[in-house]
Design an enzyme around this catalytic site. Structure first.
Site, PDB file in Angstrom:
ATOM      1  N   GLU A 138      -2.800   0.136  -4.210  1.00 41.77           N
ATOM      2  CA  GLU A 138      -2.589  -0.986  -3.301  1.00 41.77           C
ATOM      3  C   GLU A 138      -2.995  -2.301  -3.948  1.00 41.77           C
ATOM      4  O   GLU A 138      -3.853  -2.324  -4.845  1.00 41.77           O
ATOM      5  CB  GLU A 138      -3.362  -0.791  -1.993  1.00 41.77           C
ATOM      6  CG  GLU A 138      -4.856  -0.793  -2.170  1.00 41.77           C
ATOM      7  CD  GLU A 138      -5.586  -0.755  -0.823  1.00 41.77           C
ATOM      8  OE1 GLU A 138      -5.615  -1.781  -0.132  1.00 41.77           O
ATOM      9  OE2 GLU A 138      -6.124   0.312  -0.494  1.00 41.77           O
ATOM     10  N   ASP A 141       0.848  -1.191   0.000  1.00 44.34           N
ATOM     11  CA  ASP A 141       0.000   0.000   0.000  1.00 44.34           C
ATOM     12  C   ASP A 141       0.886   1.244   0.000  1.00 44.34           C
ATOM     13  O   ASP A 141       1.726   1.411   0.892  1.00 44.34           O
ATOM     14  CB  ASP A 141      -0.896  -0.038   1.254  1.00 44.34           C
ATOM     15  CG  ASP A 141      -1.961   1.034   1.230  1.00 44.34           C
ATOM     16  OD1 ASP A 141      -2.104   1.741   0.215  1.00 44.34           O
ATOM     17  OD2 ASP A 141      -2.655   1.172   2.258  1.00 44.34           O
TER      18      ASP A 141
HETATM   19 MG   LIG Z   1      -2.403   3.964   0.520  1.00 41.17          MG
END
Ligand SMILES: [Mg+2]
Length: 353
Positions: A112, A20
């Protein structure tokens, strides 16, 4: 938007990665601005905060709030426009890196994804994660945090714990304790309605489920949610990385209400976005069968959608301007062009009917 296909991997007990990017939109905007790195910065889209860097977050700035609220919380906040074109390019490149490292990539958003890197053990997963993190920073100038876990939920909890710019592992021998104490509110995909219903049963943490009959949970939250909660409690939750063959659509967006950008005419914005989206599709070896214009009115009203389908090879730039001429266009805060029905170029798209 992505299309899921056969060939998914897991569950095998193999460690999975959740990667992420850290405050992605702000990080992209700050790539060329090292002078601002230590100052609180928010990037803004349609008068809302799209993303804030960590100095701004520490001073109470949150994504999704209005610019006025953000400035009230943090006087001196530096406001930048969302650099849409750069965000799109960096996102494409980020997924390029993911695919180099992983046998299967399941996208969660533009920034992500879950990765199955075929790691033989946890040490190998950690080493791969660190190499990937270094590679993303080197190539793209943004940081990503990586969580490693046995299931997607564990990997996602781990990436949250890793933030910012870190790596965190939740190894199987830590899972039981973690699951028992996990607040239901931190379980990904549990909405406010379910939270309230569970609170009425005095269920606030996963282990609280142990003293409530399954039927009671079923009655209140539905069969599907009850099953899901049981799986999460027992550790039999989703551990499958579902790879995608190709994207179903690609979007490019531009805003008019810029802090540093002059207004564009709708026709100029449509041309700009269509050219951007076509360039990205070509780079990915894809062509579309439809175009969708999303017009964001300046008065904050509901976005208006206009679409047209066609065949690959159509002049999409021309189609986009024709869509604008179909009816009067209100004053715009922004415009998005989406190329839909993507399929490998030169190949007829699959149809269900
Ligand atoms: Mg993020």
């Amino acid at each position: 938007m992505f299309e899921s296909r056969a060939g998914e991997t897991g569950p095998s007990g193999r460690p999975l990665l959740h990667v992420d990017a850290d405050c992605f939109f702000a990080a992209v905007a700050l790539r060329g601005r090292p002078d601002l790195a230590r100052r609180p910065v928010a990037v803004v889209n349609h008068m809302f905060v799209a993303s804030a860097n960590y100095p701004a977050r520490r001073r109470g700035v949150r994504g999704g709030t209005t610019v006025a609220e953000a400035v009230h919380a943090c006087p001196g906040l530096v406001l930048l426009d969302v650099p849409h074109a750069e965000v799109e390019e960096v996102s494409d490149a980020l997924f390029g890196v993911f695919h180099r490292f992983a046998a299967a990539v399941e996208p969660g958003s533009v920034e992500e994804a879950f990765l199955d890197v075929r790691a033989g053990d946890w040490g190998e997963a950690a080493r791969t994660a660190q190499t990937l993190r270094a590679q993303v920073l080197l190539e793209l100038g943004v940081t990503v945090s990586v969580g490693v876990g046995r299931t997607k939920l564990m990997a996602k909890l781990a990436s949250r714990a890793a933030k910012p710019d870190g790596l965190h592992l939740i190894e199987p021998h830590h899972e039981a304790e973690l699951r028992a104490g996990l607040p239901i509110s931190r379980v990904w995909g549990i909405g406010p309605k379910t939270l309230t219903r569970l609170a009425n049963l005095d269920v606030h943490r996963l282990a609280d489920l142990d003293r409530v009959p399954r039927e009671a949970v079923q009655r209140l939250c539905g069969t599907t949610m009850a099953r899901r909660l049981t799986q999460i409690r027992n550790g039999t939750d989703d551990a499958v990385v579902r790879p995608v063959q190709h994207r179903e659509s690609l979007s490019a967006e531009v805003s008019t209400e810029g802090y540093a950008r002059p207004d564009h005419t709708p026709a100029a914005m449509a041309r700009l976005c269509t050219e951007r989206v076509l360039r990205r599709a070509e780079k990915a070896g894809l062509s579309g069968t439809g175009i969708l214009l999303t017009l964001q009115p300046r008065d904050g009203g509901r976005p208006e959608r206009r679409r047209q389908s066609g065949t690959p090879g159509d002049g999409w730039v021309h189609t986009a301007s024709a869509l604008l001429e179909r009816e009067p266009v209100p004053p715009l805060a922004g415009l998005r062009v989406t190329l839909t029905g993507l399929a490998p170029a030169g190949q007829e798209p699959e149809t269900l009917f």
